[in-house]
Design a protein around this motif. Structure first.
Motif, PDB file in Angstrom:
ATOM      1  N   ALA A 221      -6.231  12.410   0.476  1.00  0.00           N
ATOM      2  CA  ALA A 221      -5.743  13.709   0.023  1.00  0.00           C
ATOM      3  C   ALA A 221      -5.706  13.815  -1.490  1.00  0.00           C
ATOM      4  N   HIS A 222      -5.539  12.683  -2.166  1.00  0.00           N
ATOM      5  CA  HIS A 222      -5.446  12.688  -3.631  1.00  0.00           C
ATOM      6  C   HIS A 222      -6.691  12.109  -4.299  1.00  0.00           C
ATOM      7  N   ASP A 223      -7.737  11.876  -3.468  1.00  0.00           N
ATOM      8  CA  ASP A 223      -9.015  11.365  -3.988  1.00  0.00           C
ATOM      9  C   ASP A 223      -8.807  10.057  -4.767  1.00  0.00           C
ATOM     10  N   LEU A 224      -8.045   9.147  -4.150  1.00  0.00           N
ATOM     11  CA  LEU A 224      -7.751   7.862  -4.773  1.00  0.00           C
ATOM     12  C   LEU A 224      -8.670   6.775  -4.224  1.00  0.00           C
ATOM     13  N   PRO A 225      -8.911   5.713  -4.987  1.00  0.00           N
ATOM     14  CA  PRO A 225      -9.717   4.601  -4.471  1.00  0.00           C
ATOM     15  C   PRO A 225      -9.014   3.922  -3.294  1.00  0.00           C
ATOM     16  N   PRO A 226      -9.770   3.202  -2.447  1.00  0.00           N
ATOM     17  CA  PRO A 226      -9.201   2.622  -1.226  1.00  0.00           C
ATOM     18  C   PRO A 226      -8.046   1.646  -1.456  1.00  0.00           C
ATOM     19  N   ASP A 227      -7.990   1.016  -2.613  1.00  0.00           N
ATOM     20  CA  ASP A 227      -6.936   0.030  -2.865  1.00  0.00           C
ATOM     21  C   ASP A 227      -5.845   0.562  -3.792  1.00  0.00           C
ATOM     22  N   ALA A 228      -5.808   1.866  -3.995  1.00  0.00           N
ATOM     23  CA  ALA A 228      -4.872   2.431  -4.977  1.00  0.00           C
ATOM     24  C   ALA A 228      -3.425   2.104  -4.634  1.00  0.00           C
ATOM     25  N   VAL A 229      -3.039   2.280  -3.380  1.00  0.00           N
ATOM     26  CA  VAL A 229      -1.647   2.042  -2.977  1.00  0.00           C
ATOM     27  C   VAL A 229      -1.359   0.552  -2.877  1.00  0.00           C
ATOM     28  N   GLY A 230      -2.232  -0.169  -2.209  1.00  0.00           N
ATOM     29  CA  GLY A 230      -2.003  -1.601  -2.015  1.00  0.00           C
ATOM     30  C   GLY A 230      -1.954  -2.382  -3.309  1.00  0.00           C
ATOM     31  N   SER A 231      -2.791  -2.011  -4.267  1.00  0.00           N
ATOM     32  CA  SER A 231      -2.829  -2.753  -5.527  1.00  0.00           C
ATOM     33  C   SER A 231      -1.522  -2.624  -6.291  1.00  0.00           C
ATOM     34  N   ILE A 232      -0.796  -1.544  -6.054  1.00  0.00           N
ATOM     35  CA  ILE A 232       0.515  -1.371  -6.674  1.00  0.00           C
ATOM     36  C   ILE A 232       1.611  -2.010  -5.827  1.00  0.00           C
ATOM     37  N   ALA A 233       1.616  -1.702  -4.534  1.00  0.00           N
ATOM     38  CA  ALA A 233       2.694  -2.176  -3.656  1.00  0.00           C
ATOM     39  C   ALA A 233       2.790  -3.693  -3.613  1.00  0.00           C
ATOM     40  N   PHE A 234       1.638  -4.371  -3.661  1.00  0.00           N
ATOM     41  CA  PHE A 234       1.639  -5.821  -3.512  1.00  0.00           C
ATOM     42  C   PHE A 234       1.409  -6.551  -4.836  1.00  0.00           C
ATOM     43  N   SER A 235       1.533  -5.823  -5.936  1.00  0.00           N
ATOM     44  CA  SER A 235       1.422  -6.459  -7.249  1.00  0.00           C
ATOM     45  C   SER A 235       2.688  -7.267  -7.525  1.00  0.00           C
ATOM     46  N   GLU A 236       2.529  -8.273  -8.362  1.00  0.00           N
ATOM     47  CA  GLU A 236       3.685  -9.096  -8.738  1.00  0.00           C
ATOM     48  C   GLU A 236       4.192  -8.704 -10.117  1.00  0.00           C
ATOM     49  N   PRO A 237       5.495  -8.747 -10.331  1.00  0.00           N
ATOM     50  CA  PRO A 237       6.532  -9.271  -9.434  1.00  0.00           C
ATOM     51  C   PRO A 237       7.128  -8.241  -8.485  1.00  0.00           C
ATOM     52  N   LEU A 238       6.532  -7.024  -8.421  1.00  0.00           N
ATOM     53  CA  LEU A 238       7.115  -5.966  -7.592  1.00  0.00           C
ATOM     54  C   LEU A 238       7.272  -6.404  -6.137  1.00  0.00           C
ATOM     55  N   TYR A 239       6.212  -6.989  -5.574  1.00  0.00           N
ATOM     56  CA  TYR A 239       6.259  -7.395  -4.165  1.00  0.00           C
ATOM     57  C   TYR A 239       7.345  -8.446  -3.932  1.00  0.00           C
ATOM     58  N   SER A 240       7.381  -9.475  -4.769  1.00  0.00           N
ATOM     59  CA  SER A 240       8.390 -10.523  -4.599  1.00  0.00           C
ATOM     60  C   SER A 240       9.800  -9.976  -4.776  1.00  0.00           C
ATOM     61  N   ASP A 241       9.967  -9.020  -5.688  1.00  0.00           N
ATOM     62  CA  ASP A 241      11.286  -8.415  -5.881  1.00  0.00           C
ATOM     63  C   ASP A 241      11.760  -7.731  -4.601  1.00  0.00           C
ATOM     64  N   ALA A 242      10.828  -7.073  -3.903  1.00  0.00           N
ATOM     65  CA  ALA A 242      11.186  -6.404  -2.647  1.00  0.00           C
ATOM     66  C   ALA A 242      11.437  -7.410  -1.534  1.00  0.00           C
TER      67      ALA A 242
END
Length: 348
Positions: free
Chosen positions: A166-187
Motif C-alpha cells: 500500500a505504501h510502495d515499500l521494498p519487501p524488507d522495509a518493515v522487517g529490517s526495522i523491526a529486527f534491527s539491533e538493539p531494537l529487537y533485543s530491547d523488545a
C-alpha cells in the motif's frame, strides 16, 4: 538369521543412507522415499535418529574429538561416529560393548584410513561412559520445553505485505526495522513493552519513508497475525495427558501470555518462560541456565528443548540441556518416542 547379524546389516544400511543424505543435503527420509524397497526398520530408526538428533550428536563428538572437529572429519568417519553416538544414547537394549565393537567394525569397513577403527573406538568409549554410566544420559526427560514461534505459532506476513504494498515499500522495509539491533533485543528482553516496540517501528517507518503514518505502522505491527500448528499442539496435549511436564521458553514480547490466552493454549503448559519477563533471551547460555535453575528447578540433563533455530538449539546444548531442531510435527513425535517420553504419539 540371528538378531545380531540382522542388526549389523541394518547398521551398514543406515551408514549408507546417512552418507547419501549428507551428500545431497537432505533428511534420510527423502532418500528412502525414492527407493523401490524400504530398508529394515532398525536401519531407518538409526538413520532417521542420527538426522533428528544431529546437532546434539555433533556437539557431543566435538567435545571428545576437539583436535579433529566433526566438520573436518572424512564423511564416512563422521557417519559411523554419529551412528555410534545415537545407538549408545538411545538404544539402551544394546550393550555398550556391542555398540562399540559394531562401530569399530563399520569404521574398518567404511573409514577413510587404517586408523579409523582406533579413532572411532577412542571417541565412542568416552561417549559410552557419559551416556550410559555417567551424568549425561539422554533419558529420562523430566520436562519437554517447546519454543513458541516457529514451532507452535507461525507468523503470517499478510498484514506486513499489504502495508508495504500500500505504501510502495521494498519487501524488507518493515522487517529490517523491526529486527534491527538493539531494537529487537530491547523488545525481547523487556526493555520495551510490545506496544512500545510497535510504536518505535511505526516511528522509524515514518521517518524512513515519505507518506507513511507512524500510527498506521504501529497498528500494522500490532495486528500481524499468526496460525497455530495444530499437530504440535496435539502432541503437547498428549504429553500433558500422560502426566509429562511441558513448558514454553520463547524469545517473546510482553504480549506472549495474552497471545497464548487468545490461542487457547495458555493452560496447556505447566510453565511459561518469557524472555521479556526474565530479561534474558536465547541463544544466550545464561538464559537457559536461568530457566533451568530459577523457573523449572530441574537439572539441565533432564530437559529436552525443541526450537526451530539452530543457534538456539546450540545455546541449550551449551547449557547442558538436550535439544533438537524442529523439522516437522512428525519429526518431534519421533524424537519423543526415541527418548521414551510418556505420551509420545504412536507412529502413523
Amino acid at each position: 538369521m540371528s538378531l545380531s547379524s540382522t542388526r549389523r546389516e541394518a547398521r551398514e544400511r543406515a551408514v549408507e543412507l546417512l552418507y547419501e543424505a549428507d551428500s545431497k543435503s537432505v533428511h534420510p527420509e527423502d532418500v528412502v522415499a525414492g527407493l523401490p524397497i524400504r530398508p529394515d526398520a532398525y536401519a531407518l530408526e538409526l538413520a532417521f535418529g542420527v538426522a533428528d538428533h544431529q546437532t546434539e550428536i555433533d556437539h557431543v563428538l566435538d567435545r571428545y574429538a576437539n583436535r579433529w572437529p566433526v566438520k573436518r572429519m572424512a564423511a564416512m568417519d563422521r557417519m559411523v561416529l554419529r551412528l555410534g553416538v545415537l545407538e549408545l544414547a538411545t538404544q539402551l537394549d544394546v550393550p555398550p560393548g556391542v555398540c562399540l565393537s559394531e562401530a569399530v567394525e563399520l569404521g574398518g569397513r567404511y573409514g577413510s584410513t587404517d586408523d579409523t577403527p582406533k579413532f572411532v573406538n577412542g571417541i565412542l568409549a568416552r561417549v559410552a561412559e557419559e551416556v550410559r554410566d555417567g551424568d549425561r544420559p539422554w533419558m529420562p526427560i523430566e520436562v519437554v520445553v517447546f519454543d513458541m514461534d516457529g514451532v507452535i505459532r507461525h507468523w503470517t506476513a499478510q498484514a506486513i505485505g499489504a502495508f508495504q504494498d500500500a505504501h510502495d515499500l521494498p519487501p524488507d522495509a518493515v522487517g529490517s526495522i523491526a529486527f534491527s539491533e538493539p531494537l529487537y533485543s530491547d523488545a525481547m528482553c523487556g526493555r520495551l513493552t510490545a506496544e512500545e516496540w510497535a510504536a518505535e517501528i511505526g516511528r522509524r517507518l515514518a521517518e524512513a519513508h515519505d507518506g507513511v503514518d507512524a500510527d498506521a505502522g504501529r497498528q500494522m505491527w500490532l495486528e500481524t497475525e499468526w496460525r497455530i500448528d495444530d499437530e504440535v499442539v496435539a502432541i503437547v496435549s498428549a504429553l500433558r495427558d500422560a502426566g509429562q511436564r511441558v513448558a514454553v521458553f520463547s524469545n517473546a514480547t510482553t504480549k506472549l501470555e495474552v497471545d497464548m490466552g487468545t490461542m487457547g493454549i495458555h493452560e496447556l503448559f505447566h510453565d511459561i518462560c518469557n524472555s521479556s519477563l526474565i530479561g534474558l533471551m536465547k541463544p544466550d547460555v545464561a538464559s537457559f541456565e536461568h530457566v533451568a535453575d530459577e523457573v523449572l528447578g530441574v537439572a539441565p540433563e533432564r530437559l529436552l528443548f525443541i526450537d526451530d533455530r539452530h543457534e538456539n538449539v546450540v545455546g541449550a546444548l551449551d547449557a547442558g540441556w538436550h535439544a533438537v531442531q524442529m523439522r516437522s510435527a512428525a519429526g518431534i513425535a519421533a524424537v519423543l518416542r526415541r527418548l521414551q517420553v510418556p505420551g509420545a504419539p504412536d507412529p502413523t
